[in-house]
Design an enzyme around this catalytic site. Structure first.
Site: not given
Ligand SMILES: Cc1ncc(COP(=O)(O)O)c(C=O)c1O
Length: 382
Positions: A72, A153, A181, A201-202, A239, A326
């Protein structure tokens, strides 16, 4: 309770065994570079094509719109910096509660000449649409790019992306949506949302860590962050990690097929958890009034520091998070943007449920929270 109860799925959801099964052949015998023309390469390419289709389907996009990334964070960077570097600097609007990977990419653009402005949120973490309208007034200059996440998140709050998209369309601004999320927790349809760029994000949907995707309308020019061998339509050299992307595809397919059942089960647990927490004196549920992900609850116990509560709960066998609440003793930028009183922000604890949690775990967790500071749930009424 002896084994640890995992309630931190927003940080990372465990790899689903069926996903691991799909990945294993590509980690054992089936070796090949998806760019090679021989049989092993073609097998890898076919597996990637299938994964691309599965990921696209999860978000109502087409396979040609998927750019695989390392996660992500990279997808967010490609969306903002890639779109930003492909056009002349202009105005950029980003919600104040975005993930740090969006905020940092936006700050990188501001160092490159873009004008970055934050869209405020209300006390329940919802983007302030009137403020967005004001920022989009043409007299202030044209806005080229807007980024608003689908679900937060920390609080789990779901934004009204259709409303944001309508405003962006009227202002002729590109819209990026970070849906990291939301994958596997909410139905996602890129076209219905009305955005041109969307991050997945996987590992948030029980796939492997280190895989993600930017879904993009192909009419949107993007500059690659990593140029190299021309992979991913020239937008992401390197790759492709076939096993990880096969896992991402498998996780996306399972998430799509099982979404109604998973979401209903998580919502039932969330409701039970909230009912339990509401019975505790001095417990505040954060962003309670907003539409939230079916799996996320953030709460604060008055007079208790969130990090200390989290550590006490960890010792009691429960993995939760302060939800990046925090940083070096300061409340998170999300809770600060919501204008929560410092005492509530300092006490914040995030619980993020998963499809495999059950009611007994939730009840045990509520009892453990009640024990923090010697509290006991007040008798249930009604
Ligand atoms: C809202 C949000 N965006 C992006 C990310 C980043 O994703 P990744 O952990 O796959 O880099 C997170 C991960 O906590 C997220 O909560």
């Amino acid at each position: 309770m002896s084994a640890s109860v995992y309630l931190d799925h927003n940080a990372s959801a465990p790899l689903e065994p069926r996903v691991l099964e799909a990945m294993l052949p590509f980690m054992r015998g089936q070796h090949g570079n998806a760019s090679s023309l021989h049989r092993a390469g073609r097998r890898a390419r076919n597996a990637l094509d299938a994964a691309r289709e599965q990921v696209a389907t999860l978000a109502g996009a087409s396979a040609a719109e998927v750019v695989f990334t390392s996660g992500g964070t990279e997808a967010n960077a490609l969306a903002l910096r890639g779109a930003g570097e492909a056009r002349a600097p202009g105005r950029l609007l980003v919600s104040a509660v975005e993930h740090s990977s969006v905020l940092e990419a936006a700050r990188a653009l501001s160092r490159a000449g873009w004008t970055l402005e934050l869209i405020p949120v209300d006390r329940d973490c919802r983007v302030d649409l009137a403020a967005l309208d004001a920022l989009l007034r043409p007299q202030l200059g044209k806005v080229a790019l807007v980024s608003v996440m689908l679900a937060n998140n920390e609080t789990g709050v779901v934004q009204d992306i259709a409303a944001v998209a309508a405003r962006c369309r009227a202002a002729d601004a590109l819209l990026h949506v970070d849906a990291a999320q939301a994958g596997g927790r909410l139905a996602i349809d890129m076209r219905a949302l009305g955005c041109q760029l969307l991050t997945l994000s996987a590992h948030k949907l029980h796939g492997p860590q280190g895989a993600g995707a930017l879904l993009r309308d192909r009419a949107v020019p993007l500059a690659p962050l990593l140029a190299g061998g021309g992979q991913e339509q020239g937008l992401r050299g390197g790759t492709e990690p076939v096993a990880a992307l096969v896992g991402f595809g498998a996780a996306a397919a399972l998430a799509a097929a099982e979404l109604p059942a998973r979401a209903a089960a998580m919502l039932a647990l969330r409701t039970r958890l909230e009912a339990g927490l509401r019975r505790l004196p001095d417990c505040t549920l954060i962003a309670e009034a907003a539409t939230r992900l079916p799996n996320t609850v953030q709460f604060a116990l008055a007079g208790h520091d969130g990090a200390a509560t989290q550590m006490t709960l960890d010792k009691a066998g429960f993995a939760v998070s302060t939800g990046s609440a925090c940083h070096a003793g300061r409340p998170s930028h999300v809770l600060a943007a919501m204008g929560l009183p410092a005492a509530v922000a300092q006490g914040a604890v995030r619980v993020s449920l998963g499809k495999d949690n059950d009611a007994a775990e939730v009840d045990a967790f509520v009892a453990a929270v009640a024990a923090v500071g010697g509290r006991r749930p007040a008798a249930a009424t009604g």
